[in-house]
Design a protein around this motif. Structure first.
Motif, PDB file in Angstrom:
ATOM      1  N   ARG A  99       9.183  21.253 134.658  1.00  0.00           N
ATOM      2  CA  ARG A  99      10.047  20.925 135.796  1.00  0.00           C
ATOM      3  C   ARG A  99      11.330  21.767 135.750  1.00  0.00           C
ATOM      4  NH1 ARG A  99      12.328  15.933 138.455  1.00  0.00           N
ATOM      5  NH2 ARG A  99      13.686  16.905 140.010  1.00  0.00           N
ATOM      6  N   ALA A 100      11.930  21.840 134.549  1.00  0.00           N
ATOM      7  CA  ALA A 100      13.170  22.625 134.422  1.00  0.00           C
ATOM      8  C   ALA A 100      12.923  24.075 134.824  1.00  0.00           C
ATOM      9  CB  ALA A 100      13.697  22.547 132.991  1.00  0.00           C
ATOM     10  N   SER A 104      14.499  25.996 138.218  1.00  0.00           N
ATOM     11  CA  SER A 104      15.302  27.216 138.071  1.00  0.00           C
ATOM     12  C   SER A 104      14.800  28.332 138.976  1.00  0.00           C
ATOM     13  CB  SER A 104      15.297  27.688 136.615  1.00  0.00           C
ATOM     14  OG  SER A 104      14.083  28.354 136.314  1.00  0.00           O
ATOM     15  N   LEU A 105      13.571  28.210 139.466  1.00  0.00           N
ATOM     16  CA  LEU A 105      13.000  29.264 140.317  1.00  0.00           C
ATOM     17  C   LEU A 105      13.180  28.965 141.807  1.00  0.00           C
ATOM     18  CD1 LEU A 105       9.602  29.954 138.470  1.00  0.00           C
ATOM     19  CD2 LEU A 105      11.765  31.176 138.215  1.00  0.00           C
ATOM     20  N   GLU A 106      13.763  27.803 142.117  1.00  0.00           N
ATOM     21  CA  GLU A 106      13.801  27.386 143.528  1.00  0.00           C
ATOM     22  C   GLU A 106      14.446  28.453 144.421  1.00  0.00           C
ATOM     23  OE1 GLU A 106      16.010  23.866 144.505  1.00  0.00           O
ATOM     24  OE2 GLU A 106      14.722  23.443 146.230  1.00  0.00           O
ATOM     25  N   SER A 107      15.563  29.021 143.944  1.00  0.00           N
ATOM     26  CA  SER A 107      16.259  29.994 144.792  1.00  0.00           C
ATOM     27  C   SER A 107      15.446  31.279 144.960  1.00  0.00           C
ATOM     28  CB  SER A 107      17.630  30.309 144.209  1.00  0.00           C
ATOM     29  OG  SER A 107      17.453  30.771 142.892  1.00  0.00           O
ATOM     30  N   PHE A 178       3.762  27.499 144.630  1.00  0.00           N
ATOM     31  CA  PHE A 178       5.030  27.103 144.007  1.00  0.00           C
ATOM     32  C   PHE A 178       5.647  25.858 144.650  1.00  0.00           C
ATOM     33  CE2 PHE A 178       9.696  27.293 144.024  1.00  0.00           C
ATOM     34  CZ  PHE A 178       9.934  27.111 142.676  1.00  0.00           C
ATOM     35  N   ALA A 179       5.715  25.883 145.984  1.00  0.00           N
ATOM     36  CA  ALA A 179       6.404  24.786 146.679  1.00  0.00           C
ATOM     37  C   ALA A 179       5.681  23.461 146.423  1.00  0.00           C
ATOM     38  CB  ALA A 179       6.473  25.087 148.169  1.00  0.00           C
TER      39      ALA A 179
END
Ligand code: CTP
Ligand code: MG
Length: 397
Positions: A99-100, A104-107, A178-179
């Motif tokens: 999850r972490a 961290s990849l969301e942006s 990813f989403a």
């Protein structure tokens, strides 16, 4: 990370999970992902595989904050860090670490993410390809293998048979939209799944199975580590390195050759002790592990090496070879000069070199020859040395 600026689109990103403590392998020694395998920290094997895959745009390691110095050290063993993002800190469970990494990849918003256990060192480019290809038609992909042994349910010392044919073991890398995976992690944050495939399945997205490879096993117990060393060892080939050096004569009363002081009417000129034999041998050892040359490691411009014992250079080369998983198996040195006569000193030189290399004297060959009066050596202007070093993959402990 240097190659892409922040505006670049990362379509495919890999997360390597390395934040565990490796409790099942035992508390003696380093956490398993940093234990040596083939002379390098275990993490480097899978990391290198992802870093050298052309279709993976970026890689991020999820690490345990208490293991950051081990991570930094591991990076020194990588050939290139291109496309490696800064690491992020994981959590108390594998799910929390994943999850972490995802948060961290969301942006960066990749299309797909591959999640891999750092503890699986034998992942290949073909494994990654298979995962990416299946992701073109599926939102969640997992390599799996059939069970080899009979499957039983264990209940307080009693076994109950379970037909195994419909069961598979799940490996990594697992690939996801990813989403979807990020959303599933947010929705199911309170659960504790042992892999991401289980979590996304729970979120209602079916997981497509692709053929896994048994060799892509996870190092969990001590025996797994030993098996991995044996596998690597059987794949590793012996190495040969060659070295050459020349030093000119200067005024003096003694020369140092292959670690032995030999009285003579001249000396050899050089920044260090000018031991031309050890310099050629050092280059041979460095050459065998593709680690550059003696001048790179010990520049003549550095005052630290003035009058230095060349045994230090050779020992450093042996240490580098050891780090790469190789040991010296045999060396052969040829010294070329008209004078002094070297035969009386041959055994002492062999003993000295064997002592520096910490190998048996029978594995050290030293020969001497002249150039029949021809050329600069024939005119007695100096001494040349050639050396060949044969290195073997280190024996399994
Ligand atoms: N992992 C992680 N964060 C955790 C636990 C595990 O990133 N909190 C990683 C491990 O580093 C490993 C992978 O997930 O690469 C698979 O987990 P596992 O084999 O269980 O590793 P450990 O948890 O480290 O080992 P153990 O369960 O024996 O303690
Ligand atoms: Mg674990």
């Amino acid at each position: 990370m240097t190659t892409k600026d922040s505006s670049t689109k990362f379509a495919r990103i890999a997360l390597i999970l390395a934040a565990g403590y490796g409790e099942r392998i035992g508390k003696n020694g380093l956490p398993k992902q940093y234990r040596r395998l083939g002379g390098r920290p275990l993490l480097c094997h899978s990391l290198q595989c992802f870093l050298t895959h052309e279709r993976i745009d970026a890689i991020r390691v999820v690490l345990n904050p208490s293991q950051r110095p081990l991570y930094e050290e591991a990076l020194e063993h990588l050939q290139s860090q291109e496309n490696l993002l800064d690491p992020v800190e994981g959590g108390a469970t594998r799910q929390q670490s994943a999850r972490a990494g995802l948060e961290s990849l969301e942006s960066l918003a990749p299309d797909v993410v591959l999640i891999h256990d750092a503890a699986r060192p034998f992942v290949t480019h073909e494994d990654i390809d298979a995962c990416l290809e299946a992701l073109a038609h599926s939102k969640a992909v997992t390599p799996s293998i059939p069970l080899a042994d009979s499957l039983k349910q264990y209940d307080d010392g009693v076994l109950r048979h379970t037909p195994r044919d419909s069961y598979r073991l799940a490996l990594t890398p697992q690939g996801f939209n990813f989403a979807d995976l990020l959303q599933a992690h947010r929705d199911l944050a309170d659960s504790s799944f042992s892999d991401d495939a289980a979590l996304i399945e729970c979120a209602g997205i079916p997981v497509t199975s692709i053929e896994g490879r048994r060799d892509n096993f996870k190092i969990t117990f001590v025996e797994d580590h030993l098996r991995a060393e044996i596998m690597l060892n059987s794949q590793a080939h012996p190495r040969t390195g060659f070295g050459y050096d020349v030093h000119r004569f200067t005024s003096g009363a003694c020369i140092r050759l292959c670690g032995v002081d030999i009285p003579f009417e001249k000396s050899l000129a050089g920044h260090s002790d000018a031991d031309v034999g050890l310099h050629a041998l050092t280059d041979a050892v460095l050459g065998a592990v593709s680690a550059g040359d003696i001048g790179m490691h010990f520049p003549p411009s550095d005052p630290r090496w003035q009058n230095s014992d060349s045994g230090i250079f050779l020992k450093h080369a042996v240490h580098l070879a050891d780090q790469e998983g190789f040991c010296i198996h045999h060396v052969d040195i040829t010294l070329i000069c008209e004078a002094p006569s070297l035969a009386p000193h041959r055994d002492a030189m062999r003993e000295a070199v064997a002592g520096i290399l910490n190998i048996d004297v029978s594995a050290v060959s030293i020969k001497a020859t002249t150039t029949e009066g021809l050329g600069f050596l024939g005119r007695g202007e100096g001494i040349a040395a050639q050396a060949v070093a044969n290195l073997s993959p280190k024996a399994v402990p």
